[in-house]
Design a protein around this motif. Structure first.
Motif, short mmCIF file in Angstrom:
data_model
loop_
_atom_site.label_atom_id
_atom_site.label_comp_id
_atom_site.label_asym_id
_atom_site.label_seq_id
_atom_site.Cartn_x
_atom_site.Cartn_y
_atom_site.Cartn_z
N TYR A 42 0.98 -1.10 0.05
CA TYR A 42 0.06 -0.07 -0.06
C TYR A 42 0.80 1.22 -0.04
CZ TYR A 42 -3.70 -3.16 1.19
OH TYR A 42 -4.71 -4.25 1.30
N LEU A 43 0.71 2.06 -0.83
CA LEU A 43 1.30 3.54 -1.05
C LEU A 43 0.15 4.52 -1.39
CD1 LEU A 43 4.38 2.55 -3.25
CD2 LEU A 43 4.40 2.71 -0.76
N THR A 44 0.15 5.42 -0.59
CA THR A 44 -1.03 6.56 -0.87
C THR A 44 -0.52 7.51 -1.98
OG1 THR A 44 0.00 8.25 0.46
CG2 THR A 44 -1.72 6.62 1.59
N PRO A 45 -1.34 8.21 -2.72
CA PRO A 45 -0.85 8.96 -3.63
C PRO A 45 0.15 9.98 -3.21
CG PRO A 45 -3.41 8.66 -3.88
CD PRO A 45 -3.05 8.00 -2.68
N ALA A 46 -0.16 10.36 -2.09
CA ALA A 46 0.71 11.65 -1.32
C ALA A 46 2.32 10.89 -1.38
CB ALA A 46 0.26 12.05 -0.09
N ILE A 47 2.29 9.78 -1.04
CA ILE A 47 3.57 8.99 -0.76
C ILE A 47 4.09 8.57 -2.14
CG2 ILE A 47 4.57 6.85 0.00
CD1 ILE A 47 2.95 6.67 2.25
N VAL A 48 3.44 8.16 -3.11
CA VAL A 48 3.89 8.04 -4.26
C VAL A 48 4.44 9.36 -4.83
CG1 VAL A 48 3.55 7.49 -6.82
CG2 VAL A 48 2.38 6.18 -5.07
N ALA A 49 3.90 10.53 -4.56
CA ALA A 49 4.45 12.06 -5.15
C ALA A 49 5.61 12.29 -4.37
CB ALA A 49 3.42 13.03 -4.68
N ARG A 50 5.77 11.99 -3.19
CA ARG A 50 6.83 12.27 -2.22
C ARG A 50 8.22 11.28 -2.72
NH1 ARG A 50 5.71 12.02 3.69
NH2 ARG A 50 7.94 12.70 3.88
N ILE A 51 7.87 10.01 -3.26
CA ILE A 51 8.82 9.26 -3.85
C ILE A 51 9.40 10.00 -5.17
CG2 ILE A 51 9.36 7.19 -5.10
CD1 ILE A 51 7.47 5.66 -2.83
N LEU B 56 -0.23 13.36 -9.30
CA LEU B 56 0.58 13.83 -8.21
C LEU B 56 0.57 15.06 -7.90
CD1 LEU B 56 3.58 11.42 -9.12
CD2 LEU B 56 1.39 10.94 -7.79
N SER B 57 0.48 15.93 -8.54
CA SER B 57 0.33 17.42 -8.23
C SER B 57 -0.72 17.80 -7.55
CB SER B 57 0.63 18.22 -9.64
OG SER B 57 1.70 18.39 -10.10
N LYS B 58 -1.74 17.13 -7.67
CA LYS B 58 -3.11 17.30 -6.87
C LYS B 58 -2.99 16.75 -5.37
CE LYS B 58 -5.35 18.62 -10.27
NZ LYS B 58 -6.12 20.08 -10.46
N PHE B 59 -2.15 15.87 -5.02
CA PHE B 59 -1.99 14.95 -3.85
C PHE B 59 -0.86 15.79 -3.17
CE2 PHE B 59 -4.14 11.99 -6.38
CZ PHE B 59 -5.18 11.56 -5.60
N ASP B 60 0.32 16.40 -3.81
CA ASP B 60 1.13 17.10 -2.89
C ASP B 60 1.39 18.58 -3.61
OD1 ASP B 60 3.84 16.38 -1.04
OD2 ASP B 60 4.70 17.02 -2.92
N ASP B 61 1.40 19.63 -2.86
CA ASP B 61 1.88 21.03 -3.41
C ASP B 61 3.28 21.04 -3.62
OD1 ASP B 61 -1.00 21.72 -3.28
OD2 ASP B 61 -0.57 22.53 -1.21
N GLU B 62 4.10 20.24 -2.94
CA GLU B 62 5.46 20.56 -3.17
C GLU B 62 5.69 19.82 -4.55
OE1 GLU B 62 8.44 20.22 -0.18
OE2 GLU B 62 6.93 20.64 1.44
#
Length: 115
Positions: free
Chosen positions: A16-25, A75-81
């Protein structure tokens, strides 16, 4: 997202990986399989030692593509950075991320499965 985690299939557990974790990866903020947030989402895999203290290698398509655009936009939708550092371009550009670029399709998937 395609991944290769030795020993994972033998555990009959989902990763399990959340969309936010994928974005951070994909922006190099999370770079290790044993990261606490990944371990917290996957307690059985963590307890079984399947989440190694090893680097996550990011592999991406080497060519400009609509798929890359949609992936980055999502990924931009889940992580502003992610949005501000990587952006939503269809270009194979991942600023500040150590990315292995491979041609689309089988060469990319084959590389992931062999590493």
């Amino acid at each position: 997202v395609v991944f290769n985690l030795p020993g994972w299939r033998s555990q009959a557990e989902e990763l399990y990986l959340t969309p936010a974790i994928v974005a951070r990866i994909f922006r190099a903020d999370i770079s290790n399989w044993a990261h606490p947030e990944i371990a917290e989402l996957n307690p059985k895999l963590h307890a079984a030692g399947i989440l190694p203290n090893a680097s996550i290698r990011v592999v991406a398509r080497a060519d400009k593509s609509g798929t890359t655009f949609v992936f980055k936009k999502s990924l931009s939708k889940f992580d502003d950075e992610f949005s501000s550092h990587i952006g939503t371009s269809s270009q194979p550009s991942w600023p500040g991320v150590d990315v292995m670029f491979r041609p689309k399709g089988f060469p990319l998937v084959s590389y992931v499965l062999d590493t």
